[in-house]
Design an enzyme around this catalytic site. Structure first.
Site, PDB file in Angstrom:
ATOM      1  N   VAL A 107      41.004 -71.830  17.512  1.00  0.00           N
ATOM      2  CA  VAL A 107      41.175 -72.494  18.806  1.00  0.00           C
ATOM      3  C   VAL A 107      41.330 -71.420  19.866  1.00  0.00           C
ATOM      4  CG1 VAL A 107      42.507 -74.173  20.132  1.00  0.00           C
ATOM      5  CG2 VAL A 107      42.373 -74.387  17.635  1.00  0.00           C
ATOM      6  N   CYS A 108      40.563 -71.543  20.963  1.00  0.00           N
ATOM      7  CA  CYS A 108      40.741 -70.641  22.100  1.00  0.00           C
ATOM      8  C   CYS A 108      40.578 -69.179  21.645  1.00  0.00           C
ATOM      9  CB  CYS A 108      42.106 -70.910  22.735  1.00  0.00           C
ATOM     10  SG  CYS A 108      42.358 -70.221  24.374  1.00  0.00           S
ATOM     11  N   THR A 109      41.529 -68.318  22.004  1.00  0.00           N
ATOM     12  CA  THR A 109      41.422 -66.896  21.658  1.00  0.00           C
ATOM     13  C   THR A 109      41.760 -66.626  20.199  1.00  0.00           C
ATOM     14  OG1 THR A 109      43.637 -66.623  22.597  1.00  0.00           O
ATOM     15  CG2 THR A 109      41.770 -65.995  23.979  1.00  0.00           C
ATOM     16  N   THR A 127      34.922 -69.423  22.645  1.00  0.00           N
ATOM     17  CA  THR A 127      36.346 -69.263  22.901  1.00  0.00           C
ATOM     18  C   THR A 127      36.640 -69.824  24.293  1.00  0.00           C
ATOM     19  OG1 THR A 127      38.201 -67.689  22.888  1.00  0.00           O
ATOM     20  CG2 THR A 127      36.141 -66.936  23.883  1.00  0.00           C
ATOM     21  N   ALA A 161      36.569 -73.886  22.089  1.00  0.00           N
ATOM     22  CA  ALA A 161      36.937 -73.351  23.395  1.00  0.00           C
ATOM     23  C   ALA A 161      38.448 -73.515  23.570  1.00  0.00           C
ATOM     24  CB  ALA A 161      36.146 -74.058  24.486  1.00  0.00           C
TER      25      ALA A 161
END
Length: 369
Positions: A107-109, A127, A161
């Site tokens: 998830v994300c970074t 990301t 993202a």
């Protein structure tokens, strides 16, 4: 009834709270009182409370050394990922755990941690849009970075993202495993507007009579490539006449893999291979045969996905070992199987070809010594 899949959500200092709790809640709500999923948190070395970016503290359920091996690993992001991506002990653990898990979802970074763990080679990834430049710096050159999407599904590696996109990716994986109806119901219970991406996931299913022509094409292409590359016929093209392949699909457990309408691989699972394994044969294993991947899709991790699917299929039927035969005179293919933890058990020699015989324990299943 199938066992509930274990879902481990990684924690570390300065993780984003919603990156953790969003997927956690999605799998927990979809769990059907623990029948589908068992969700827990894990930290690397200490079960002391973890403080998120926003100040929320979360008590890890496990430390990594005591954590049950997950079927699904969730790697959240957050400001702390920028520091933890340089923590080799953590990225080594992510690498090892991911390779043992059926799926890994960042998830994300969290994608930065996957990149540093060496898990994005030749894959598509995304990301948080505000961290895309950072992912470009640390991702391997072979990776393709995708912007303006909620998530990217490579089969067993899914990247999402930022923040709430992790919920969308979790719902996507729930749909893959238990059907779209459960994912839609879960989104409704969460009162979440599930933003779906067009699926590019690898679909693996039992072959039918309608798949005979595409399976023939895959096997013939593989046979011709082996002959051109190595100078001998591992599989004779005449062995794949249509009526022969029709009987093969009808009489055996044959599987086909596809991206959309494009067939990209196939294999079969057998429960008796005495003619090849001889005295080493035993019935606590499933035997994978004629596994092949389209040459057009070389390097996309499809072979690894076929093996994981076969392993899950065999394990669900109570067997403890996955066994397969591999062309003995193909060094790169043999090295590939060894890299996946297979152990060479012997060799089968025919007049025109030879096969190396490999096996791998199905985690948590094997009892044979």
């Amino acid at each position: 009834m199938r066992k509930a899949k274990k879902v481990a959500v990684l924690l570390y200092e300065q993780v984003d709270a919603l990156d953790v709790t969003g997927p956690f809640e999605a799998f927990a709500v979809a769990s059907n009182w623990g029948q589908h999923f068992q969700v827990y948190t894990v930290a690397l070395e200490s079960n002391a409370p973890i403080r998120t970016i926003s100040g929320l503290t979360i008590q890890p359920d496990f430390v990594s050394s005591e954590c049950p091996v997950p079927d699904i690993l969730i790697v959240p992001g957050g400001w702390g990922a920028r520091k933890e991506m340089h923590n080799e002990k953590l990225t080594d653990w992510i690498n090892e755990t991911s390779r043992r898990a059926a799926f890994t979802l960042s998830v994300c970074t969290g994608a930065l941690l996957l990149a540093k763990a060496g898990l994005l080679d030749e894959l598509r990834a995304t990301t948080n849009q505000r961290a895309m430049d950072l992912l470009k710096e640390c991702a391997p050159a072979s990776a393709t970075l995708v912007e303006n999407v909620r998530y990217v599904d490579n089969g067993r590696i899914i990247t999402s993202a930022g923040v709430t996109a992790g919920i969308d990716a979790a719902l996507h994986l729930i749909a893959k495993l238990h059907g779209e109806e459960l994912a839609i119901d879960t989104a409704s219970r969460l009162e979440h507007n599930w933003r779906r991406e067009p699926s590019e996931a690898l679909a693996i299913r039992r072959a039918t009579a309608e798949d005979v022509d595409c399976i023939r094409s895959l096997l013939i292409d593989a046979a011709q490539w082996i002959h051109s590359a190595h100078g001998f016929w591992q599989w004779r093209v005449e062995s794949f006449e249509r009526e022969i392949v029709e009987a093969f699909v009808r009489d055996h457990e044959v599987f086909v893999a596809a991206f959309g309408n494009e067939p990209v691989g196939c294999f079969s699972v057998h429960w008796g291979r005495e003619e090849i394994w001889g005295e080493q044969f035993h019935d606590d294993a499933g035997y994978v045969h004629r596994l092949c991947v389209s040459r057009k899709r070389k390097g996309e991790g499809i072979g690894r996905e076929l093996i994981r699917y076969a392993e899950s299929y065999i394990g669900d039927r109570g067997k403890s070992w996955l066994r397969l035969d591999c062309m003995a005179d193909n060094p790169s293919l043999n090295a590939f199987y060894l890299s996946l933890g297979f152990v060479l058990q012997g060799r089968f020699d025919e007049s025109l070809w030879s096969a190396n015989l490999y096996e791998r324990e199905i985690l948590g299943k094997a009892t044979r010594h």
